[in-house]
Design an enzyme around this catalytic site. Structure first.
Site, mmCIF file in Angstrom:
data_model
loop_
_atom_site.group_PDB
_atom_site.id
_atom_site.type_symbol
_atom_site.label_atom_id
_atom_site.label_comp_id
_atom_site.label_asym_id
_atom_site.label_seq_id
_atom_site.Cartn_x
_atom_site.Cartn_y
_atom_site.Cartn_z
ATOM 1 N N SER A 83 0.806 -1.228 0.000
ATOM 2 C CA SER A 83 0.000 0.000 0.000
ATOM 3 C C SER A 83 0.835 1.272 0.000
ATOM 4 O O SER A 83 0.304 2.350 -0.277
ATOM 5 C CB SER A 83 -0.939 0.011 1.216
ATOM 6 O OG SER A 83 -0.205 0.156 2.414
ATOM 7 N N LYS A 127 1.078 4.955 6.724
ATOM 8 C CA LYS A 127 0.484 5.796 5.685
ATOM 9 C C LYS A 127 1.227 7.140 5.643
ATOM 10 O O LYS A 127 2.036 7.454 6.520
ATOM 11 C CB LYS A 127 -1.006 6.056 5.952
ATOM 12 C CG LYS A 127 -1.864 4.803 6.090
ATOM 13 C CD LYS A 127 -1.955 3.991 4.815
ATOM 14 C CE LYS A 127 -2.736 2.702 5.000
ATOM 15 N NZ LYS A 127 -2.671 1.817 3.801
#
Length: 258
Positions: A98, A143
């Site tokens: 991701s 993230k």
């Protein structure tokens, strides 16, 4: 009965008593003489490292501890490493793609836990590790910070770019060839929270996936474990993780800055 000569000969076998103390009896003299001779063949030296001796003697604690000095040294190292992991830095393994291309699945990163403890909080462009909790699920996630407290984050403008506080952001240097988002959104980040996005937008479950959840997908700053500063492993990917400068021109939002 002893003669005078025999009596004198016997007295030479023992040291004389001090003048201010009474002459010891024969039994006492023999006892002191035996102690002054030192230990015999069967008695260990009192200060012989890990040998005999009581707990107050040199090496007493090490002699009691299984493994002696080696165990003590290893224990001190473990305590030190535990303290570093809890308060200074902690390694994490990246489980998915991701955050490609900045981070690949299987990378080991070192997270700086002191990055936000004594100064400002997370900044736009920082790569952070945080606890998912009730918003993202159990475990830790990694993230990139796209919005901080007070920011208005919109996607996408006419050119397909992210806009923060009215300023378009060119994220192409770190996106994995994806569009900034296939899902449109227009959010205002509450104070003390973060809007977080993965770099591989097509393969990332991030704040966009929780817009309808309590909190709107925003992560509290206190849930952030720290900033990912280094890729430690594999050896060929050892490098520093630099915060992106793509957000440098974004103006500060009006009101609180979280």
């Amino acid at each position: 009965m002893d003669t005078e000569a025999q009596h004198q000969e016997r007295d030479r076998s023992f040291p004389p008593a001090s003048e201010d103390s009474p002459r010891p009896q024969d039994g006492e003299a023999r006892s002191r003489f035996a102690v002054s001779r030192g230990p015999g063949r069967d008695a260990p030296d009192a200060g012989d490292g890990d040998g005999g001796g009581d707990a107050e003697g040199r090496g007493g604690f090490r002699a009691w501890l299984p493994g002696g000095s080696l165990t003590l040294t290893l224990g001190a190292c473990l305590v030190f490493l535990l303290a570093v992991t809890l308060f200074v830095a902690q390694p994490f393994r990246i489980p998915s793609s991701s955050m490609r291309p900045a981070l690949e699945a299987g990378d080991r990163v070192l997270v700086n836990k002191l990055a936000y403890r004594f100064g400002d909080g997370p900044a736009r462009g920082d790569v952070v590790v945080f606890e998912g909790g009730e918003r993202f699920g159990d475990g830790y996630f990694v993230k990139r910070v796209a919005g901080v407290g007070g920011d208005r984050v919109v996607c996408c403008d006419r050119d397909g770019r992210l806009r923060i506080n009215g300023r378009a952001v060119d994220e192409s240097p770190f996106l994995a060839g994806d569009a900034p988002s296939a899902v449109p959104f227009d959010v205002v980040v509450p104070a003390g929270r973060l809007f977080l996005l993965g770099d591989h937008r097509a393969a990332s479950r991030d704040s966009r996936d929780h817009l309808g959840s309590p909190g709107g997908g925003m992560v509290p700053v206190e849930d952030v474990t720290g900033r990912a500063d280094w890729i430690l492993w594999p050896a060929g990917r050892w490098t520093r993780i630099e915060p992106s400068g793509a957000y440098a021109g974004v103006p500060e939002a009006e009101g609180a800055h979280g």
